[in-house]
Design a protein around this motif. Structure first.
Motif, short mmCIF file in Angstrom:
data_model
loop_
_atom_site.label_atom_id
_atom_site.label_comp_id
_atom_site.label_asym_id
_atom_site.label_seq_id
_atom_site.Cartn_x
_atom_site.Cartn_y
_atom_site.Cartn_z
N SER A 111 -2.78 -15.49 -35.12
CA SER A 111 -3.79 -14.47 -35.36
C SER A 111 -4.61 -14.86 -36.58
CB SER A 111 -3.14 -13.10 -35.60
OG SER A 111 -2.37 -12.70 -34.50
N ALA A 112 -5.83 -14.39 -36.64
CA ALA A 112 -6.66 -14.64 -37.82
C ALA A 112 -6.05 -13.96 -39.04
CB ALA A 112 -8.08 -14.13 -37.59
N ARG A 113 -6.19 -14.57 -40.19
CA ARG A 113 -5.60 -14.00 -41.41
C ARG A 113 -6.12 -12.59 -41.67
NH1 ARG A 113 -5.73 -18.92 -45.90
NH2 ARG A 113 -4.23 -20.31 -44.83
N ARG A 114 -7.41 -12.40 -41.42
CA ARG A 114 -7.98 -11.07 -41.68
C ARG A 114 -7.39 -10.02 -40.74
NH1 ARG A 114 -11.93 -14.09 -39.23
NH2 ARG A 114 -12.78 -13.30 -37.24
N SER A 115 -7.07 -10.43 -39.50
CA SER A 115 -6.47 -9.50 -38.54
C SER A 115 -5.06 -9.14 -38.97
CB SER A 115 -6.44 -10.12 -37.14
OG SER A 115 -7.74 -10.36 -36.67
N VAL A 116 -4.30 -10.13 -39.43
CA VAL A 116 -2.94 -9.87 -39.91
C VAL A 116 -2.98 -8.94 -41.11
CG1 VAL A 116 -0.87 -10.92 -40.92
CG2 VAL A 116 -2.05 -12.05 -39.02
N ALA A 117 -3.93 -9.18 -42.00
CA ALA A 117 -4.05 -8.33 -43.19
C ALA A 117 -4.41 -6.90 -42.82
CB ALA A 117 -5.10 -8.91 -44.13
N CYS A 118 -5.32 -6.72 -41.87
CA CYS A 118 -5.74 -5.38 -41.46
C CYS A 118 -4.61 -4.63 -40.74
CB CYS A 118 -6.97 -5.45 -40.57
SG CYS A 118 -8.48 -5.94 -41.41
N ARG A 119 -3.89 -5.36 -39.87
CA ARG A 119 -2.82 -4.71 -39.09
C ARG A 119 -1.54 -4.54 -39.88
NH1 ARG A 119 -4.32 -8.74 -34.20
NH2 ARG A 119 -5.88 -7.44 -33.16
N GLY A 120 -1.34 -5.39 -40.88
CA GLY A 120 -0.09 -5.34 -41.63
C GLY A 120 1.03 -6.11 -40.97
N HIS A 121 0.74 -6.84 -39.90
CA HIS A 121 1.76 -7.66 -39.23
C HIS A 121 1.06 -8.61 -38.27
CE1 HIS A 121 2.14 -5.67 -35.06
NE2 HIS A 121 1.15 -5.06 -35.65
N ASP A 122 1.83 -9.62 -37.82
CA ASP A 122 1.34 -10.58 -36.83
C ASP A 122 2.02 -10.24 -35.51
OD1 ASP A 122 0.88 -12.77 -35.16
OD2 ASP A 122 0.91 -14.21 -36.80
N PRO A 123 1.33 -9.57 -34.59
CA PRO A 123 1.99 -9.05 -33.39
C PRO A 123 2.57 -10.13 -32.48
CG PRO A 123 -0.39 -8.75 -33.27
CD PRO A 123 -0.10 -9.16 -34.65
N VAL A 124 1.86 -11.23 -32.30
CA VAL A 124 2.35 -12.26 -31.39
C VAL A 124 3.60 -12.93 -31.96
CG1 VAL A 124 1.81 -14.42 -30.19
CG2 VAL A 124 0.06 -12.64 -30.42
N ARG A 125 3.60 -13.22 -33.23
CA ARG A 125 4.78 -13.84 -33.84
C ARG A 125 5.98 -12.90 -33.76
NH1 ARG A 125 7.27 -14.45 -38.94
NH2 ARG A 125 8.17 -16.55 -39.21
N ARG A 126 5.75 -11.62 -33.98
CA ARG A 126 6.85 -10.65 -33.92
C ARG A 126 7.43 -10.57 -32.50
NH1 ARG A 126 8.58 -6.30 -37.10
NH2 ARG A 126 7.00 -6.84 -38.65
N ILE A 127 6.57 -10.56 -31.50
CA ILE A 127 7.04 -10.53 -30.11
C ILE A 127 7.78 -11.83 -29.77
CG2 ILE A 127 6.32 -10.47 -27.69
CD1 ILE A 127 4.01 -8.64 -28.57
N ALA A 128 7.26 -12.96 -30.26
CA ALA A 128 7.90 -14.25 -30.00
C ALA A 128 9.31 -14.29 -30.58
CB ALA A 128 7.06 -15.38 -30.59
#
Length: 237
Positions: A111-128
């Motif tokens: 995910s883009a760094r800005r997306s991770v920062a806005c969401r507070g997590h990396d969704p794909v990595r967490r699901i993986a």
């Protein structure tokens, strides 16, 4: 810290089911069963047009109804505990892709760094990570087991893909991904499976496969939680 507070809030505050909106449950039994059926019914899918370099892709479920709602709740609303059931669906797709088992490396699309920062997590990595744990419990990849290697990175900013055509998405992500320095030696130790939460046009998966190939990785294919209904229907015909 945002993710920690969301998890704590979910323990004490009433929530609605992410799939159907039923009150006071993050994921009701009915929607959990719908996700479970998706994990058992993984199918090879392909977009039309198929981008050059796209590996074989297996999806756990069509991107619709409960599956769509749960994915969005996890990604955009920070319902972090949904990573477990979503990871089980992803693990089902990996099992169909690699029925013989053996060691496997799951490489999430970054995910883009800005997306991770806005969401507070990396969704794909967490699901993986949840999928890898599920595969280990099921005995896939005994010994070293299923492992997540988050080695892809964005080399340059890309535009939001929403609203872009298939051709525009290809141009948007072309050359945008690379492998972190020093990670190449890890990628040649076992077959690699690209993982993502959703496939629409396949442009990002094709770019990720290109970047991994440059590093010498053996990409067995890609597994995603969900793919568009169109991709499912094309493969059926």
């Amino acid at each position: 810290m945002q993710g920690v507070w969301r998890e704590l809030a979910g323990l004490v505050l009433p929530v609605d089911c992410a799939g159907c909106g039923r009150p006071r449950t993050e994921l009701c039994a009915e929607c959990r069963r719908a996700l479970s059926r998706g994990g058992r019914g993984a199918r090879r899918v392909r977009p039309e047009p198929r981008p050059a370099g796209l590996p074989r892709v297996w999806a756990g479920a069509p991107y619709a109804d409960e599956v769509r709602a749960v994915l969005l709740a996890h990604k955009e609303r920070g319902a972090l505990r949904l990573a477990g059931p979503l990871g089980a669906v992803l693990a089902g797709a990996v099992r169909v892709l690699r029925p013989g088992g053996g060691r496997v490396l799951l490489v999430p699309v970054p995910s883009a760094r800005r997306s991770v920062a806005c969401r507070g997590h990396d969704p794909v990595r967490r699901i993986a990570l949840a999928a890898a744990a599920e595969l280990r419990r099921a005995g896939v990849g005994e010994g070293a087991g299923a492992q997540v290697l988050a080695v892809l990175r964005q080399r340059r900013p890309v535009a939001d893909q929403a609203g872009l055509s298939a051709r525009q998405r290809l141009a948007n992500v072309a050359g945008a991904l690379g492998v972190r320095g020093g990670a190449g030696r890890l990628l040649v130790e076992a077959p690699v499976v690209l993982v993502d939460d959703l496939m629409t046009t396949g442009a990002t998966l094709a770019e990720a496969a290109r970047a991994l190939g440059v590093s010498g990785a053996r990409v067995s294919g890609a597994a995603v939680v969900a793919a568009t209904r169109t991709a499912f229907e094309i493969n059926r015909n």
